[in-house]
Design a protein around this motif. Sequence first.
Motif, mmCIF file in Angstrom:
data_model
loop_
_atom_site.group_PDB
_atom_site.id
_atom_site.type_symbol
_atom_site.label_atom_id
_atom_site.label_comp_id
_atom_site.label_asym_id
_atom_site.label_seq_id
_atom_site.Cartn_x
_atom_site.Cartn_y
_atom_site.Cartn_z
ATOM 1 N N PHE A 1 1.553 -17.166 10.052
ATOM 2 C CA PHE A 1 2.297 -15.930 10.288
ATOM 3 C C PHE A 1 1.587 -14.773 9.579
ATOM 4 C CE2 PHE A 1 5.486 -12.805 8.968
ATOM 5 C CZ PHE A 1 6.071 -12.507 10.185
ATOM 6 N N GLU A 2 1.321 -13.704 10.318
ATOM 7 C CA GLU A 2 0.698 -12.502 9.755
ATOM 8 C C GLU A 2 1.428 -11.271 10.259
ATOM 9 O OE1 GLU A 2 -3.366 -12.866 11.048
ATOM 10 O OE2 GLU A 2 -3.927 -13.831 9.163
ATOM 11 N N LEU A 3 1.727 -10.385 9.323
ATOM 12 C CA LEU A 3 2.414 -9.139 9.646
ATOM 13 C C LEU A 3 1.728 -8.022 8.869
ATOM 14 C CD1 LEU A 3 4.853 -7.572 10.848
ATOM 15 C CD2 LEU A 3 6.120 -8.232 8.799
ATOM 16 N N PHE A 4 1.300 -6.985 9.561
ATOM 17 C CA PHE A 4 0.556 -5.910 8.924
ATOM 18 C C PHE A 4 1.228 -4.562 9.168
ATOM 19 C CE2 PHE A 4 -2.512 -9.240 9.967
ATOM 20 C CZ PHE A 4 -3.038 -9.489 8.712
ATOM 21 N N GLY A 5 1.286 -3.740 8.128
ATOM 22 C CA GLY A 5 1.722 -2.361 8.272
ATOM 23 C C GLY A 5 3.214 -2.149 8.407
ATOM 24 N N LEU A 6 4.030 -3.060 7.861
ATOM 25 C CA LEU A 6 5.481 -2.880 7.922
ATOM 26 C C LEU A 6 5.903 -1.835 6.893
ATOM 27 C CD1 LEU A 6 8.195 -3.904 9.123
ATOM 28 C CD2 LEU A 6 8.303 -5.472 7.182
ATOM 29 N N CYS A 7 6.588 -0.805 7.345
ATOM 30 C CA CYS A 7 7.070 0.247 6.454
ATOM 31 C C CYS A 7 8.198 -0.305 5.588
ATOM 32 C CB CYS A 7 7.556 1.439 7.271
ATOM 33 S SG CYS A 7 7.991 2.864 6.267
ATOM 34 N N VAL A 8 8.104 -0.095 4.278
ATOM 35 C CA VAL A 8 9.134 -0.569 3.352
ATOM 36 C C VAL A 8 10.269 0.448 3.340
ATOM 37 C CG1 VAL A 8 9.644 -1.207 0.970
ATOM 38 C CG2 VAL A 8 7.412 -1.763 1.952
ATOM 39 N N VAL A 9 11.411 0.004 3.835
ATOM 40 C CA VAL A 9 12.602 0.848 3.899
ATOM 41 C C VAL A 9 13.754 0.118 3.214
ATOM 42 C CG1 VAL A 9 11.895 2.030 6.016
ATOM 43 C CG2 VAL A 9 13.286 -0.042 6.165
ATOM 44 N N ASN A 10 14.788 0.847 2.900
ATOM 45 C CA ASN A 10 15.981 0.262 2.300
ATOM 46 C C ASN A 10 16.618 -0.677 3.332
ATOM 47 O OD1 ASN A 10 17.468 0.265 -0.098
ATOM 48 N ND2 ASN A 10 19.049 1.541 0.802
ATOM 49 N N ARG B 1 0.849 -1.192 0.000
ATOM 50 C CA ARG B 1 0.000 0.000 0.000
ATOM 51 C C ARG B 1 0.883 1.240 0.000
ATOM 52 N NH1 ARG B 1 -1.396 -2.695 4.170
ATOM 53 N NH2 ARG B 1 -0.904 -1.110 5.621
ATOM 54 N N TYR B 2 0.534 2.173 -0.849
ATOM 55 C CA TYR B 2 1.247 3.456 -0.855
ATOM 56 C C TYR B 2 0.391 4.483 -0.144
ATOM 57 C CZ TYR B 2 3.747 7.592 -2.313
ATOM 58 O OH TYR B 2 4.463 8.769 -2.314
ATOM 59 N N MET B 3 0.995 5.203 0.792
ATOM 60 C CA MET B 3 0.308 6.254 1.540
ATOM 61 C C MET B 3 0.862 7.602 1.091
ATOM 62 S SD MET B 3 -1.732 4.617 3.372
ATOM 63 C CE MET B 3 -2.042 3.106 4.203
ATOM 64 N N PRO B 4 0.146 8.311 0.224
ATOM 65 C CA PRO B 4 0.675 9.560 -0.333
ATOM 66 C C PRO B 4 0.893 10.659 0.698
ATOM 67 C CG PRO B 4 -1.613 9.236 -1.000
ATOM 68 C CD PRO B 4 -1.182 7.996 -0.296
ATOM 69 N N THR B 5 0.103 10.686 1.751
ATOM 70 C CA THR B 5 0.294 11.738 2.759
ATOM 71 C C THR B 5 1.575 11.533 3.556
ATOM 72 O OG1 THR B 5 -1.076 10.518 4.331
ATOM 73 C CG2 THR B 5 -2.172 12.217 3.000
ATOM 74 N N GLN B 6 2.064 10.280 3.594
ATOM 75 C CA GLN B 6 3.307 9.981 4.300
ATOM 76 C C GLN B 6 4.469 9.771 3.340
ATOM 77 O OE1 GLN B 6 2.856 6.934 7.320
ATOM 78 N NE2 GLN B 6 0.682 7.358 7.425
ATOM 79 N N GLU B 7 4.164 9.684 2.047
ATOM 80 C CA GLU B 7 5.155 9.374 1.012
ATOM 81 C C GLU B 7 5.929 8.117 1.370
ATOM 82 O OE1 GLU B 7 7.379 13.069 0.525
ATOM 83 O OE2 GLU B 7 6.148 13.516 -1.229
ATOM 84 N N LYS B 8 5.183 7.048 1.688
ATOM 85 C CA LYS B 8 5.790 5.778 2.087
ATOM 86 C C LYS B 8 4.972 4.608 1.563
ATOM 87 C CE LYS B 8 7.924 7.431 6.269
ATOM 88 N NZ LYS B 8 8.292 7.197 7.614
ATOM 89 N N TRP B 9 5.687 3.492 1.385
ATOM 90 C CA TRP B 9 5.070 2.208 1.063
ATOM 91 C C TRP B 9 5.005 1.369 2.333
ATOM 92 C CZ3 TRP B 9 2.951 0.495 -3.420
ATOM 93 C CH2 TRP B 9 3.216 1.226 -4.586
ATOM 94 N N PHE B 10 3.916 0.626 2.493
ATOM 95 C CA PHE B 10 3.739 -0.298 3.603
ATOM 96 C C PHE B 10 3.386 -1.669 3.053
ATOM 97 C CE2 PHE B 10 3.083 3.853 5.387
ATOM 98 C CZ PHE B 10 3.694 3.779 6.630
ATOM 99 N N MET B 11 3.778 -2.714 3.768
ATOM 100 C CA MET B 11 3.479 -4.068 3.307
ATOM 101 C C MET B 11 2.847 -4.894 4.406
ATOM 102 S SD MET B 11 6.889 -6.513 3.101
ATOM 103 C CE MET B 11 7.625 -5.576 1.825
ATOM 104 N N ASP B 12 1.995 -5.829 3.963
ATOM 105 C CA ASP B 12 1.432 -6.860 4.818
ATOM 106 C C ASP B 12 1.923 -8.191 4.264
ATOM 107 O OD1 ASP B 12 -0.063 -4.778 5.927
ATOM 108 O OD2 ASP B 12 -1.877 -5.291 4.810
ATOM 109 N N ILE B 13 2.247 -9.130 5.134
ATOM 110 C CA ILE B 13 2.699 -10.455 4.732
ATOM 111 C C ILE B 13 1.868 -11.496 5.477
ATOM 112 C CG2 ILE B 13 4.619 -12.124 4.837
ATOM 113 C CD1 ILE B 13 5.263 -9.992 2.868
ATOM 114 N N GLN B 14 1.372 -12.482 4.738
ATOM 115 C CA GLN B 14 0.682 -13.616 5.346
ATOM 116 C C GLN B 14 1.268 -14.895 4.767
ATOM 117 O OE1 GLN B 14 -3.316 -12.218 4.263
ATOM 118 N NE2 GLN B 14 -3.773 -12.272 6.445
ATOM 119 N N TRP B 15 1.667 -15.790 5.660
ATOM 120 C CA TRP B 15 2.227 -17.082 5.274
ATOM 121 C C TRP B 15 1.845 -18.079 6.353
ATOM 122 C CZ3 TRP B 15 6.139 -19.721 8.018
ATOM 123 C CH2 TRP B 15 6.594 -20.892 7.402
ATOM 124 N N ASN B 16 1.144 -19.144 5.961
ATOM 125 C CA ASN B 16 0.629 -20.113 6.932
ATOM 126 C C ASN B 16 -0.072 -19.364 8.061
ATOM 127 O OD1 ASN B 16 1.586 -22.186 5.344
ATOM 128 N ND2 ASN B 16 3.422 -22.485 6.546
#
Length: 112
Positions: free
Chosen positions: A47-56, A30-45
Amino acid sequence: MRYLNKIDTSAHQNFFLTGISGERINMVLRYMPTQEKWFMDIQWNTFELFGLCVVNSPNLLRKWRNIIPFGISCNSIDGLDPKFIDAFLTQDSSLYLLDEADVIGIEELVFA
């Protein structure tokens, strides 16, 4: 290491990552234009992770390396975090799916 090349300029994108044998990973970007950032959610089996900021980072999922057998790497040409909605389309930033061997290699090379 598999390059994730299907990322476009849509603000909400859903992918099934199938690069690791026998594994099916659901990733939402998800891209949030007001924050100028990308966020990711991951689901595997289970394991669930929501709202992780995509950084270098060599492995965005390093914190969970003893729980999941994969990782996600983000590399940018300028060394900065992906800031614009077209960062992945223009390849200013790139995302990679890391298998277990890649995660171990990064641990030894970068964090040892």
